[in-house]
Design an enzyme around this catalytic site. Structure first.
Site, short mmCIF file in Angstrom:
data_model
loop_
_atom_site.label_atom_id
_atom_site.label_comp_id
_atom_site.label_asym_id
_atom_site.label_seq_id
_atom_site.Cartn_x
_atom_site.Cartn_y
_atom_site.Cartn_z
N SER A 139 2.62 37.46 2.67
CA SER A 139 1.64 36.74 3.20
C SER A 139 1.28 37.51 4.37
CB SER A 139 1.95 34.88 3.27
OG SER A 139 3.22 35.28 4.84
N ASP B 294 -0.27 37.37 -1.15
CA ASP B 294 0.49 36.41 -1.09
C ASP B 294 -1.01 36.22 -0.16
OD1 ASP B 294 1.69 34.03 -2.81
OD2 ASP B 294 2.74 33.19 -0.34
N ASP C 25 -7.06 34.80 -2.30
CA ASP C 25 -7.86 33.12 -2.40
C ASP C 25 -8.45 32.41 -1.97
OD1 ASP C 25 -6.84 30.51 -2.72
OD2 ASP C 25 -5.39 30.45 -1.18
N GLU D 249 -7.54 32.42 -7.85
CA GLU D 249 -6.86 30.43 -7.64
C GLU D 249 -7.62 30.10 -8.15
OE1 GLU D 249 -4.06 29.57 -5.35
OE2 GLU D 249 -4.54 27.11 -5.23
N SER E 280 8.87 24.92 -4.67
CA SER E 280 10.43 25.79 -4.20
C SER E 280 10.50 23.75 -4.39
CB SER E 280 10.59 25.63 -2.89
OG SER E 280 10.64 26.77 -2.26
N SER F 163 9.62 28.34 0.26
CA SER F 163 10.62 27.38 1.01
C SER F 163 12.07 27.23 0.79
CB SER F 163 9.91 26.01 1.56
OG SER F 163 8.28 26.50 1.03
O1 G3H Z 1 2.39 30.18 0.67
C1 G3H Z 1 2.69 30.48 1.77
C2 G3H Z 1 3.79 30.82 1.91
O2 G3H Z 1 4.94 29.82 1.21
C3 G3H Z 1 3.92 32.03 2.74
O3 G3H Z 1 3.84 31.27 3.79
O4 G3H Z 1 1.93 32.04 5.17
O5 G3H Z 1 4.22 31.43 6.35
O6 G3H Z 1 4.04 33.40 5.69
P1 G3H Z 1 3.59 31.72 5.41
P1 13P Z 2 6.65 27.17 -1.73
O1 13P Z 2 6.50 26.71 -0.44
O2 13P Z 2 6.84 25.62 -1.95
O3 13P Z 2 8.17 27.67 -1.28
O4 13P Z 2 5.89 27.80 -2.34
C1 13P Z 2 5.82 29.31 -1.88
C2 13P Z 2 4.00 29.44 -2.06
O5 13P Z 2 3.98 29.48 -3.33
C3 13P Z 2 3.99 30.75 -1.80
O6 13P Z 2 2.41 31.48 -2.16
ZN ZN Z 3 1.29 29.70 -2.35
#
Ligand code: G3H
Ligand code: 13P
Ligand code: ZN
Length: 312
Positions: free
Chosen positions: A50, A83, A105, A135, A217, A260
């Site tokens: 990310s 991501d 996104d 998306e 998750s 998560s």
């Molecule tokens: O959807 C987001 C992912 O779970 C990444 O999370 O932005 O805290 O790295 P983050």
């Molecule tokens: P979760 O927070 O449900 O693990 O989703 C992760 C996600 O969509 C990352 O892009």
């Molecule tokens: Zn996501």
């Protein structure tokens, strides 16, 4: 086999009725836990990074960690994916930096603007052999620094997907059918229900096209309890039911994002370790069981949720 794009993975997943796991990576132990499980279970995998992970670890470190995994496990296909790319510049930087897949996104933007930004990323990425996830629709929950309340989330409108896909040229499409980002999703006592009707409507309008689920998750109760038993304060949450994800994986859903759950496993394990061994201070000693539990959790996802074990 080197880093691969998701094209071949998705083709096989679509026809085989399973999904590829897309797991977020932020450090060495997470990369190792995920890829050790995938190598042992002979599963293709998407390692995704990310904007927050890039800021935390430095993109160069993350790329090298993923390259190390590719070298250690040459027999499984591994894709490196951005991501939630927030803009063209971030996507370009990842394309230039050797990613094989990027997500743009722009789902919070109006339809026409989402199309324009996505198209711009697709043109650049495709010219460099990189595939693009886009998306449509808005998930609830927390992603990077953006928080969306359940009231502000909205399901994908099936009547928009065909036009969006054909006008942007994207390679896969993330849709909103009731999943949600983060570890706080769905109050205990409620019955989360994914909107399979929306999924099937989308599927019908873009047959053969890979669909992606974010926010998937399932908030393993074992780790929520572990965190709270050893000094944490996680509110109760129940996550997305795994049987519904398994059902989704049998359809056009070819990529399921899980982040998560791995964080919960890592944090719970480390909290437990410190509570039971207050005298210890060597990071290798507490990261080792955390990595092992991430590995076992990923193994469970590959076999019981995604159905992609043995598909490498
Ligand atoms: O959807 C987001 C992912 O779970 C990444 O999370 O932005 O805290 O790295 P983050
Ligand atoms: P979760 O927070 O449900 O693990 O989703 C992760 C996600 O969509 C990352 O892009
Ligand atoms: Zn996501």
């Amino acid at each position: 086999m080197g880093l691969v794009t998701t094209t071949e993975m998705f083709k096989k997943a679509y026809s085989g009725g399973y999904a590829i796991g897309a797991f977020n990576v932020n450090n060495m132990e997470i990369v190792q836990g995920i890829t050790e499980a995938c190598a042992e279970e002979k599963a293709p995998v998407i390692l995704q990074v990310s904007k927050g992970a890039r800021a935390y670890a430095n993109p160069v470190y993350l790329k090298k960690l993923v390259e190390a995994a590719v070298e250690c496990y040459p027999d499984i296909p591994i894709a490196l994916h951005l991501d939630h790319g927030p803009d063209f510049e971030t996507c370009k930087s990842c394309v230039d930096g050797g990613f094989t897949s990027v997500m743009i996104d722009a789902s919070s933007k109006p339809f026409e603007e989402n199309i324009a930004i996505t198209k711009q990323v697709v043109e650049y990425a495709h010219a460099h052999g990189v595939v693009v996830e886009a998306e449509l629709g808005t998930l609830a929950g927390i992603e990077d620094d953006v928080k969306v309340s359940a009231e502000d989330s909205s399901y994908t409108r099936p009547e928009e997907v065909e036009e969006f896909v054909s006008r942007t040229g994207c390679d896969s499409l993330a849709i909103a059918i009731g999943t949600s980002h983060g570890a706080y999703k769905f109050k205990p006592g409620t019955k989360p229900q994914l909107r399979f009707d929306v999924l099937h409507e989308c599927e019908k309008r873009i047959p053969g096209f890979p669909i992606v689920l974010h926010g998937s998750s399932s908030v393993p109760q074992e780790y929520v309890t572990m965190i709270n038993t050893f000094g944490g304060a996680m509110p109760g949450a129940i996550g997305v039911p795994e049987d519904q994800l398994r059902e989704a994986a049998r359809s056009a859903v070819c990529k399921i994002n899980i982040d998560s759950d791995l964080r919960l496993a890592m944090t719970g394990t480390i909290r437990k370790f410190f509570a039971e061994h207050p005298e210890k201070f060597d990071p290798r000693e507490y990261l080792k069981p955390a990595r092992a539990n991430i590995k076992e959790l990923v193994r469970h996802k590959l076999i019981d949720v995604l159905g992609c074990a043995g598909k490498a």
